[in-house]
Design an enzyme around this catalytic site. Structure first.
Site, PDB file in Angstrom:
ATOM      1  N   ARG A 291       0.820  -1.233   0.000  1.00 48.15           N
ATOM      2  CA  ARG A 291       0.000   0.000   0.000  1.00 48.15           C
ATOM      3  C   ARG A 291       0.845   1.271   0.000  1.00 48.15           C
ATOM      4  O   ARG A 291       0.400   2.326   0.423  1.00 48.15           O
ATOM      5  CB  ARG A 291      -0.982   0.026   1.179  1.00 48.15           C
TER       6      ARG A 291
ATOM      7  N   LYS B 100       2.525  11.608 -11.170  1.00 47.35           N
ATOM      8  CA  LYS B 100       1.626  10.824 -12.035  1.00 47.35           C
ATOM      9  C   LYS B 100       2.306   9.488 -12.341  1.00 47.35           C
ATOM     10  O   LYS B 100       3.481   9.452 -12.714  1.00 47.35           O
ATOM     11  CB  LYS B 100       1.354  11.566 -13.340  1.00 47.35           C
TER      12      LYS B 100
ATOM     13  N   GLU C  99       8.892  19.387 -24.214  1.00 44.58           N
ATOM     14  CA  GLU C  99       8.285  19.593 -22.885  1.00 44.58           C
ATOM     15  C   GLU C  99       8.923  20.791 -22.165  1.00 44.58           C
ATOM     16  O   GLU C  99       8.321  21.364 -21.269  1.00 44.58           O
ATOM     17  CB  GLU C  99       8.428  18.330 -22.025  1.00 44.58           C
TER      18      GLU C  99
ATOM     19  N   LYS D  64       6.740  23.554 -12.812  1.00 44.64           N
ATOM     20  CA  LYS D  64       5.869  22.400 -12.579  1.00 44.64           C
ATOM     21  C   LYS D  64       5.577  22.239 -11.096  1.00 44.64           C
ATOM     22  O   LYS D  64       4.450  21.911 -10.707  1.00 44.64           O
ATOM     23  CB  LYS D  64       6.491  21.125 -13.161  1.00 44.64           C
TER      24      LYS D  64
ATOM     25  N   GLU E  61      -4.905  17.211 -10.285  1.00 47.38           N
ATOM     26  CA  GLU E  61      -5.424  17.717 -11.559  1.00 47.38           C
ATOM     27  C   GLU E  61      -6.940  17.887 -11.557  1.00 47.38           C
ATOM     28  O   GLU E  61      -7.645  17.358 -12.422  1.00 47.38           O
ATOM     29  CB  GLU E  61      -4.978  16.807 -12.719  1.00 47.38           C
TER      30      GLU E  61
ATOM     31  N   ARG F  44      -3.689  22.142 -13.183  1.00 50.89           N
ATOM     32  CA  ARG F  44      -2.621  21.223 -13.585  1.00 50.89           C
ATOM     33  C   ARG F  44      -2.815  20.747 -15.031  1.00 50.89           C
ATOM     34  O   ARG F  44      -1.851  20.422 -15.714  1.00 50.89           O
ATOM     35  CB  ARG F  44      -2.553  20.031 -12.622  1.00 50.89           C
TER      36      ARG F  44
ATOM     37  N   ASN G 127      -0.895  19.830 -19.953  1.00 49.91           N
ATOM     38  CA  ASN G 127      -1.214  18.923 -21.063  1.00 49.91           C
ATOM     39  C   ASN G 127      -1.362  19.639 -22.394  1.00 49.91           C
ATOM     40  O   ASN G 127      -1.933  19.069 -23.335  1.00 49.91           O
ATOM     41  CB  ASN G 127      -2.505  18.162 -20.752  1.00 49.91           C
TER      42      ASN G 127
ATOM     43  N   HIS H 167      -1.022  17.671 -25.537  1.00 53.83           N
ATOM     44  CA  HIS H 167      -0.978  16.248 -25.206  1.00 53.83           C
ATOM     45  C   HIS H 167      -2.217  15.485 -25.680  1.00 53.83           C
ATOM     46  O   HIS H 167      -2.131  14.282 -25.930  1.00 53.83           O
ATOM     47  CB  HIS H 167      -0.816  16.058 -23.696  1.00 53.83           C
TER      48      HIS H 167
ATOM     49  N   HIS I 295      -1.458  12.384 -27.553  1.00 54.73           N
ATOM     50  CA  HIS I 295      -1.788  11.045 -27.051  1.00 54.73           C
ATOM     51  C   HIS I 295      -2.617  10.274 -28.086  1.00 54.73           C
ATOM     52  O   HIS I 295      -2.466   9.059 -28.237  1.00 54.73           O
ATOM     53  CB  HIS I 295      -2.567  11.134 -25.738  1.00 54.73           C
TER      54      HIS I 295
ATOM     55  N   HIS J 253       7.043  10.093 -27.433  1.00 53.86           N
ATOM     56  CA  HIS J 253       6.101  10.983 -26.751  1.00 53.86           C
ATOM     57  C   HIS J 253       6.367  12.469 -27.032  1.00 53.86           C
ATOM     58  O   HIS J 253       5.455  13.223 -27.377  1.00 53.86           O
ATOM     59  CB  HIS J 253       6.132  10.698 -25.245  1.00 53.86           C
TER      60      HIS J 253
HETATM   61  N1  GLY Z   1       2.798  15.542 -17.393  1.00 52.69           N
HETATM   62  C1  GLY Z   1       1.755  16.383 -16.956  1.00 52.69           C
HETATM   63  C2  GLY Z   1       1.534  16.325 -15.490  1.00 52.69           C
HETATM   64  O1  GLY Z   1       2.353  15.806 -14.765  1.00 52.69           O
HETATM   65  O2  GLY Z   1       0.520  16.797 -15.019  1.00 52.69           O
END
Ligand code: GLY
Length: 386
Positions: A142, A164, A206, A248, A258, A262, A266, A269, A273, A287
């Site tokens: 956990r 993430k 990025e 960031k 998010e 946040r 993206n 993205h 994606h 990516h």
């Molecule tokens: N890669 C985008 C984020 O970490 O929110």
């Protein structure tokens, strides 16, 4: 929400390396953690970990590319510095490893070697190693402590920070995952020296993103210094990575899971994606390249919708061309209906309505909900036919 503009004094401090703290609100149970950036960070890893987390039993996770380059050195550094390395785990390099079978296998293997709740997982690698290690760390017992040692530019400026984790499914990229913050991020820019040219260049998309979403002056800095960064200048890299991580860190601290701002991270993205999923997460597109193409599509859509000027699109395109980032999708048998459907299933989209981050000019990105699918289709047609 915009990342923090840096004043000149702050920028000067970045040049010799930096410790950036990611601190959450007083009501959040998530502990604060440091991001340490410099040129000899791998050598100092044992000390940096011991200072913050004590002497630990560790497992190292890397991949088939990074393992032969750096794992033995890290293991020796950790052992000499008072930590115990229980076991090394090496996953196959590449996005293809990001699946639930890999998570199950890695978790089982860790349990088999006797990890306990005090064992530290050290993720040594790029975004794939970080995402997989993070997900395993969040599940085994956990939750085990995690230290990220990112080895790609993309992971150093984005995926190693912010917690993430995830794996891909046929339904899209990172569609199964958790939010699970690391306890420490150690960024050594000298590790970039061995990075494959394509991955290195792709990760730069990025970096530029931070200027595009919140700081036109950082975009201008990128236009001036991006070439130096990509030519391997460590001081320039430290500046760009420090700036990116500070930006960031601020965004993540304000919106860990998010629920709002946040999502600005993206930019590009959702288009990207969809391209990555359509091309099967293969070497057709990595990516950062998908982000580069997707970012231009977002600017093009914004220009069509009257949210930004066409010259903003042109400025970004010219910079991407100058640093040899792709500006249109590579040849592939795309199906625009499927691409739009994939965008509908993006994690930001809800109720079948497409949510996108759209620029209102360079340095001013805004979240738009329920974007007109016909306008999105027009941008796909333009991009695929150019
Ligand atoms: N890669 C985008 C984020 O970490 O929110």
């Amino acid at each position: 929400m915009a990342p923090p503009p840096l004043d000149i004094a702050e920028q000067a401090r970045f040049v010799s390396g930096k410790v950036i703290s990611v601190e959450f609100s007083a009501s959040s149970p998530t502990p604060a953690y440091d991001i340490v950036i410099g040129q000899s960070i791998l050598t100092e890893a044992a000390t940096l970990i011991r200072q913050r987390l004590g002497a630990r039993r560790c497992v190292i996770v890397s991949d088939s590319i990074v393992d032969p380059l750096y794992r033995a050195r890290l293991e020796a550094i950790l052992t000499a510095g008072g930590h115990t390395v229980l076991k090394n785990f090496v996953i196959p390099a590449g996005e293809g490893s990001k699946n639930l079978s890999q998570i199950g296998a890695l978790a089982d293997s860790m349990l088999a070697v006797g990890v306990d709740r005090k064992t530290l997982i050290v993720a040594l690698g790029g975004g794939v190693v970080g995402d997989i290690s993070g997900l395993v760390a969040s599940l085994v017992m956990r939750g085990l402590d995690l230290v990220q040692i990112p080895t790609t530019l993309l992971a150093q400026v984005d995926s190693s920070v912010g917690g993430k984790t995830g794996v891909d499914t046929p339904y899209g990229k990172n569609t199964i995952g958790t939010f699970y913050q690391p306890r420490l991020v150690l960024i050594d820019v000298t590790l970039l020296d061995s990075l494959a040219e394509r991955e290195f260049r792709a990760g730069y998309a990025e970096v530029v993103k931070y200027g595009l979403i919140g700081d036109p002056s950082f975009f201008r800095w990128c236009v001036t210094h991006g070439g130096q960064l990509l030519n391997g200048d460590h001081e320039t890299q430290i500046h760009a990575i420090s700036y990116s991580c500070a930006a960031k860190a601020k965004i993540v601290a304000n919106d860990e899971r998010e629920t709002g701002s946040r999502a600005l991270l993206n930019l590009g993205h959702t288009f990207g994606h969809a391209l990555e999923t359509a091309t099967g997460f293969s070497s057709v597109l990595v990516h950062g390249e998908a982000v580069s193409i997707g970012t231009l599509m977002a600017f093009s859509l914004s220009a069509k919708l009257g949210l930004c000027f066409r010259h903003d699109y042109n400025d970004v395109r010219n910079h991407f061309l100058a640093v040899r980032l792709p500006v249109t999708p590579p040849p592939f048998a795309y199906d625009i209906d499927r691409l739009i459907d994939l965008m509908r299933h993006d994690k930001k989209s809800t109720g079948g309505k497409i949510t996108l981050v759209l620029p209102h000019g360079i340095g001013n990105a805004v979240i738009h909900r329920d974007v007109d699918p016909q306008a999105i289709r027009a941008v796909w047609e333009e991009s695929l036919n150019s």
